[in-house]
Scaffold this motif. Structure first.
Motif, short mmCIF file in Angstrom:
data_model
loop_
_atom_site.label_atom_id
_atom_site.label_comp_id
_atom_site.label_asym_id
_atom_site.label_seq_id
_atom_site.Cartn_x
_atom_site.Cartn_y
_atom_site.Cartn_z
N LEU A 51 40.19 61.31 6.61
CA LEU A 51 38.82 61.76 6.86
C LEU A 51 37.90 60.58 7.15
O LEU A 51 37.03 60.65 8.03
N LYS A 52 38.09 59.47 6.42
CA LYS A 52 37.27 58.28 6.65
C LYS A 52 37.51 57.74 8.05
O LYS A 52 36.56 57.40 8.77
N LYS A 53 38.77 57.68 8.47
CA LYS A 53 39.10 57.18 9.81
C LYS A 53 38.54 58.10 10.89
O LYS A 53 38.04 57.64 11.92
N TRP A 54 38.63 59.40 10.68
CA TRP A 54 38.06 60.35 11.64
C TRP A 54 36.55 60.18 11.74
O TRP A 54 35.97 60.25 12.82
N LYS A 55 35.90 59.95 10.61
CA LYS A 55 34.45 59.75 10.62
C LYS A 55 34.10 58.50 11.41
O LYS A 55 33.18 58.51 12.24
N GLU A 56 34.83 57.40 11.18
CA GLU A 56 34.60 56.16 11.93
C GLU A 56 34.84 56.38 13.42
O GLU A 56 34.07 55.91 14.26
N PHE A 57 35.91 57.10 13.75
CA PHE A 57 36.23 57.39 15.15
C PHE A 57 35.11 58.21 15.79
O PHE A 57 34.66 57.91 16.89
N PHE A 58 34.62 59.21 15.08
CA PHE A 58 33.55 60.05 15.59
C PHE A 58 32.27 59.23 15.81
O PHE A 58 31.59 59.38 16.83
N GLU A 59 31.95 58.34 14.87
CA GLU A 59 30.78 57.47 15.02
C GLU A 59 30.94 56.56 16.23
O GLU A 59 29.98 56.33 16.97
N ASP A 60 32.15 56.03 16.45
CA ASP A 60 32.40 55.18 17.62
C ASP A 60 32.20 55.97 18.91
O ASP A 60 31.63 55.46 19.88
N ILE A 61 32.67 57.20 18.93
CA ILE A 61 32.52 58.06 20.12
C ILE A 61 31.04 58.33 20.37
O ILE A 61 30.58 58.28 21.52
N GLN A 62 30.28 58.59 19.31
CA GLN A 62 28.84 58.82 19.48
C GLN A 62 28.15 57.57 20.05
O GLN A 62 27.31 57.68 20.95
N GLU A 63 28.51 56.40 19.53
CA GLU A 63 27.91 55.16 20.00
C GLU A 63 28.27 54.92 21.47
O GLU A 63 27.42 54.53 22.27
N LEU A 64 29.52 55.16 21.82
CA LEU A 64 29.95 55.01 23.21
C LEU A 64 29.19 55.96 24.12
O LEU A 64 28.76 55.58 25.22
N TYR A 65 28.97 57.19 23.66
CA TYR A 65 28.22 58.17 24.44
C TYR A 65 26.78 57.69 24.65
O TYR A 65 26.23 57.78 25.75
N GLU A 66 26.16 57.13 23.60
CA GLU A 66 24.80 56.61 23.71
C GLU A 66 24.74 55.44 24.70
O GLU A 66 23.83 55.37 25.53
N TYR A 67 25.71 54.52 24.64
CA TYR A 67 25.75 53.40 25.58
C TYR A 67 25.93 53.90 27.01
O TYR A 67 25.31 53.38 27.93
N ARG A 68 26.79 54.88 27.19
CA ARG A 68 27.02 55.42 28.53
C ARG A 68 25.73 56.01 29.09
O ARG A 68 25.39 55.78 30.25
N ASN A 69 24.98 56.74 28.27
CA ASN A 69 23.71 57.31 28.71
C ASN A 69 22.71 56.22 29.06
O ASN A 69 22.00 56.31 30.06
N LEU A 70 22.63 55.18 28.22
CA LEU A 70 21.72 54.07 28.50
C LEU A 70 22.11 53.36 29.80
O LEU A 70 21.24 52.97 30.58
N LYS A 71 23.41 53.20 30.02
CA LYS A 71 23.87 52.54 31.25
C LYS A 71 23.50 53.37 32.47
O LYS A 71 23.05 52.83 33.48
N LYS A 72 23.67 54.69 32.37
CA LYS A 72 23.29 55.57 33.48
C LYS A 72 21.80 55.47 33.79
O LYS A 72 21.39 55.60 34.94
N GLN A 73 21.00 55.24 32.76
CA GLN A 73 19.55 55.13 32.93
C GLN A 73 19.13 53.72 33.37
O GLN A 73 17.95 53.46 33.59
N GLY A 74 20.09 52.81 33.50
CA GLY A 74 19.78 51.45 33.91
C GLY A 74 19.15 50.61 32.82
O GLY A 74 18.46 49.63 33.10
N LYS A 75 19.38 50.98 31.58
CA LYS A 75 18.77 50.27 30.45
C LYS A 75 19.71 49.28 29.77
O LYS A 75 19.36 48.69 28.77
N ILE A 76 20.90 49.11 30.33
CA ILE A 76 21.88 48.18 29.74
C ILE A 76 22.16 47.09 30.77
O ILE A 76 22.46 47.38 31.92
#
Length: 165
Positions: A51-76
């Protein structure tokens, strides 16, 4: 471990000598119960780790999703290197006294250290002690490794020699 139960025993006419004693049955049952408790502990511990590893994995996926959105917006901004990194430059010599640029006079790769990185209206600038390099210069006259710089210098010298003939 010796079996406590046997097949083919007629329980209607029991010979007490053929049955195990109560202490042996109790001890065997205790060992099974201990094993069962250990399995439950191990299973629970394993599930907690999973469960701890899944939580970390899920948090990493959320962070990656946020970075992808920022990159699409030209903010990275993607930097070629970071402050403190070493770079190697191959620049042509200039006659500073006359202000003339002397073509085809290349120097050996010079090691420099990035001291700051700034953003200007023309793009990202990578500052070293005595000047700044624009991002587009990387791969042309500025390199991340000495080997890349030496290879580029060699290619430029070969090109210059071909042009002379």
């Amino acid at each position: 471990m010796e079996r406590l139960t046997k097949t083919g025993i007629n329980l209607g006419f029991i010979d007490s000598n053929t049955l195990p004693n109560y202490e042996a049955v109790y001890e065997r049952l205790r060992k099974y119960e201990d094993l069962e408790e250990e399995c439950i502990r191990e299973h629970t511990w394993g599930l907690k780790i999973l469960l701890k590893k899944w939580k970390e994995f899920f948090e990493d996926i959320q962070e990656l999703y946020e970075y992808r959105n920022l990159k699409k917006q030209g903010k990275i901004l993607e930097l070629v290197c970071k402050v403190g990194d070493k770079i190697w430059s191959i620049t042509s010599l200039e006659d500073y006294s006359s202000g003339e640029y002397k073509e085809n006079l290349l120097v050996h790769p010079q090691e420099k250290k990035i001291v700051s990185i700034t953003m200007s209206k023309n793009g990202i600038l990578y500052h070293v002690k005595d000047r700044a390099f624009a991002g587009f210069e990387f791969g042309e006259t500025v390199f991340l490794t000495k080997e890349e710089a030496e290879q580029a210098l060699k290619e430029q010298e070969e090109k210059n020699n071909e042009e002379e003939y």
